[in-house]
Scaffold this active site. Sequence first.
Site, PDB file in Angstrom:
ATOM      1  N   LYS A   1       0.826  -1.228   0.000  1.00 48.06           N
ATOM      2  CA  LYS A   1       0.000   0.000   0.000  1.00 48.06           C
ATOM      3  C   LYS A   1       0.849   1.262   0.000  1.00 48.06           C
ATOM      4  O   LYS A   1       0.561   2.205  -0.706  1.00 48.06           O
ATOM      5  CB  LYS A   1      -0.831   0.058   1.292  1.00 48.06           C
ATOM      6  CG  LYS A   1      -2.117  -0.649   1.296  1.00 48.06           C
ATOM      7  CD  LYS A   1      -3.028  -0.182   2.441  1.00 48.06           C
ATOM      8  CE  LYS A   1      -2.426   0.010   3.809  1.00 48.06           C
ATOM      9  NZ  LYS A   1      -2.005  -1.142   4.553  1.00 48.06           N
TER      10      LYS A   1
ATOM     11  N   ARG B   1      -8.765   2.585  10.049  1.00 48.36           N
ATOM     12  CA  ARG B   1      -8.491   1.168  10.277  1.00 48.36           C
ATOM     13  C   ARG B   1      -9.572   0.519  11.132  1.00 48.36           C
ATOM     14  O   ARG B   1      -9.491  -0.679  11.402  1.00 48.36           O
ATOM     15  CB  ARG B   1      -7.163   1.038  11.015  1.00 48.36           C
ATOM     16  CG  ARG B   1      -5.987   0.603  10.154  1.00 48.36           C
ATOM     17  CD  ARG B   1      -4.804   0.567  11.074  1.00 48.36           C
ATOM     18  NE  ARG B   1      -3.714  -0.232  10.667  1.00 48.36           N
ATOM     19  CZ  ARG B   1      -2.641   0.200  10.013  1.00 48.36           C
ATOM     20  NH1 ARG B   1      -2.595   1.439   9.583  1.00 48.36           N
ATOM     21  NH2 ARG B   1      -1.637  -0.609   9.786  1.00 48.36           N
TER      22      ARG B   1
ATOM     23  N   ARG C   1      10.845  -7.971   4.603  1.00 49.71           N
ATOM     24  CA  ARG C   1      11.095  -6.525   4.486  1.00 49.71           C
ATOM     25  C   ARG C   1      12.283  -6.077   5.358  1.00 49.71           C
ATOM     26  O   ARG C   1      12.412  -6.480   6.516  1.00 49.71           O
ATOM     27  CB  ARG C   1       9.844  -5.764   4.915  1.00 49.71           C
ATOM     28  CG  ARG C   1      10.010  -4.253   4.799  1.00 49.71           C
ATOM     29  CD  ARG C   1       8.717  -3.558   4.603  1.00 49.71           C
ATOM     30  NE  ARG C   1       7.811  -3.702   5.738  1.00 49.71           N
ATOM     31  CZ  ARG C   1       6.583  -3.205   5.743  1.00 49.71           C
ATOM     32  NH1 ARG C   1       6.110  -2.583   4.686  1.00 49.71           N
ATOM     33  NH2 ARG C   1       5.807  -3.361   6.802  1.00 49.71           N
TER      34      ARG C   1
ATOM     35  N   ARG D   1      12.189  -3.937  10.794  1.00 50.75           N
ATOM     36  CA  ARG D   1      11.377  -3.114  11.688  1.00 50.75           C
ATOM     37  C   ARG D   1      10.863  -3.993  12.813  1.00 50.75           C
ATOM     38  O   ARG D   1      10.482  -5.131  12.570  1.00 50.75           O
ATOM     39  CB  ARG D   1      10.162  -2.566  10.906  1.00 50.75           C
ATOM     40  CG  ARG D   1      10.250  -1.128  10.534  1.00 50.75           C
ATOM     41  CD  ARG D   1       9.203  -0.740   9.526  1.00 50.75           C
ATOM     42  NE  ARG D   1       7.835  -1.099   9.882  1.00 50.75           N
ATOM     43  CZ  ARG D   1       6.759  -0.798   9.149  1.00 50.75           C
ATOM     44  NH1 ARG D   1       6.909  -0.102   8.041  1.00 50.75           N
ATOM     45  NH2 ARG D   1       5.556  -1.163   9.508  1.00 50.75           N
TER      46      ARG D   1
ATOM     47  N   ARG E   1      -0.587  -8.328  13.627  1.00 49.00           N
ATOM     48  CA  ARG E   1      -1.077  -7.257  12.743  1.00 49.00           C
ATOM     49  C   ARG E   1      -2.110  -7.809  11.754  1.00 49.00           C
ATOM     50  O   ARG E   1      -3.112  -7.156  11.464  1.00 49.00           O
ATOM     51  CB  ARG E   1       0.090  -6.613  11.987  1.00 49.00           C
ATOM     52  CG  ARG E   1       0.925  -5.729  12.892  1.00 49.00           C
ATOM     53  CD  ARG E   1       2.242  -5.381  12.250  1.00 49.00           C
ATOM     54  NE  ARG E   1       2.101  -4.520  11.086  1.00 49.00           N
ATOM     55  CZ  ARG E   1       3.025  -4.414  10.137  1.00 49.00           C
ATOM     56  NH1 ARG E   1       4.130  -5.113  10.205  1.00 49.00           N
ATOM     57  NH2 ARG E   1       2.847  -3.595   9.138  1.00 49.00           N
TER      58      ARG E   1
HETATM   59  P1  AMP Z   1       1.391   0.822   9.101  1.00 46.07           P
HETATM   60  O1  AMP Z   1       2.744   1.348   8.745  1.00 46.07           O
HETATM   61  O2  AMP Z   1       0.271   1.537   8.417  1.00 46.07           O
HETATM   62  O3  AMP Z   1       1.296  -0.676   8.946  1.00 46.07           O
HETATM   63  O4  AMP Z   1       1.165   1.126  10.668  1.00 46.07           O
HETATM   64  C1  AMP Z   1       2.059   0.625  11.632  1.00 46.07           C
HETATM   65  C2  AMP Z   1       1.403   0.619  12.999  1.00 46.07           C
HETATM   66  O5  AMP Z   1       1.012   1.957  13.369  1.00 46.07           O
HETATM   67  C3  AMP Z   1       0.146  -0.211  13.126  1.00 46.07           C
HETATM   68  O6  AMP Z   1       0.416  -1.589  13.352  1.00 46.07           O
HETATM   69  C4  AMP Z   1      -0.524   0.461  14.336  1.00 46.07           C
HETATM   70  O7  AMP Z   1       0.122   0.081  15.533  1.00 46.07           O
HETATM   71  C5  AMP Z   1      -0.208   1.938  14.098  1.00 46.07           C
HETATM   72  N1  AMP Z   1      -1.241   2.578  13.270  1.00 46.07           N
HETATM   73  C6  AMP Z   1      -1.081   3.105  12.023  1.00 46.07           C
HETATM   74  N2  AMP Z   1      -2.231   3.619  11.557  1.00 46.07           N
HETATM   75  C7  AMP Z   1      -3.149   3.418  12.532  1.00 46.07           C
HETATM   76  C8  AMP Z   1      -4.542   3.710  12.650  1.00 46.07           C
HETATM   77  N3  AMP Z   1      -5.233   4.288  11.670  1.00 46.07           N
HETATM   78  N4  AMP Z   1      -5.156   3.360  13.809  1.00 46.07           N
HETATM   79  C9  AMP Z   1      -4.490   2.788  14.819  1.00 46.07           C
HETATM   80  N5  AMP Z   1      -3.186   2.450  14.762  1.00 46.07           N
HETATM   81  C10 AMP Z   1      -2.514   2.769  13.639  1.00 46.07           C
END
Ligand code: AMP
Length: 213
Positions: A13, A88, A127, A160, A171
């Site tokens: 994404k 989300r 990754r 990461r 996740r």
């Molecule tokens: P991402 O890089 O989008 O996969 O986000 C990494 C982490 O950030 C997620 O696993 C959540 O812990 C937190 N996170 C990112 N976006 C959100 C959101 N919209 N709501 C809640 N937690 C978020």
Amino acid sequence: MNLILLGPPGTGKGTVAQEISSRYHLPHISTGDIFRQNIKNKTALGQEVESYLNKGDLVPDDLTNRLVEDRLNQEDVADGFILDGYPRTLDQARALAEILENKKAKLDVALNVYVPDEIILKRLAGRRVCESCGDTYNIYYKKPEVEGTCDTCGGKLIQREDDSEETVKNRLKTYEEKTAPLISYYEQENILKTVDNSASLDETLAQVKEVLD
Ligand code: AMP
């Protein structure tokens, strides 16, 4: 044009969002990137959210919604935006609708980025990120020239914390429980479009172009 990107972690994404952002001149807003940046800079917000990210849990809705509202009130999003990783949860989707309504705006497209499960796992587990410049690689799909070293700046490539196996599983489970219902939510709103990102980025972008143009 106001866009959101949906899809589980590991579908690519972020890369799709960056490409759309530069082709359509839309600011790319990634809540995950904002949280990670704050953690890196050891801000108060970073300290508040660090444990959620490390476990693969969602940051609470009210905090996330406030963050996004502030961001969407900045001037550079007046002509549109692309939100990546938000909303989300259904609560976040409703909050976003309200934020936009207050600005007399609306969402144009919810773009669902699809990839089969087995590819998702390899993308996530493989990754690697440069700890200096943030460039991303993958030990299966996008290897650096020298193992463990960034091609761009020579920095060290690391995994990461939230890409560790246990966190990845959490996740994906969180996605199924909390985020997957948004697909039918936006389907009902008549703005859901799906693109398949399992082949090349160029093929995906051709599908995106068809949807957005
Ligand atoms: P991402 O890089 O989008 O996969 O986000 C990494 C982490 O950030 C997620 O696993 C959540 O812990 C937190 N996170 C990112 N976006 C959100 C959101 N919209 N709501 C809640 N937690 C978020």
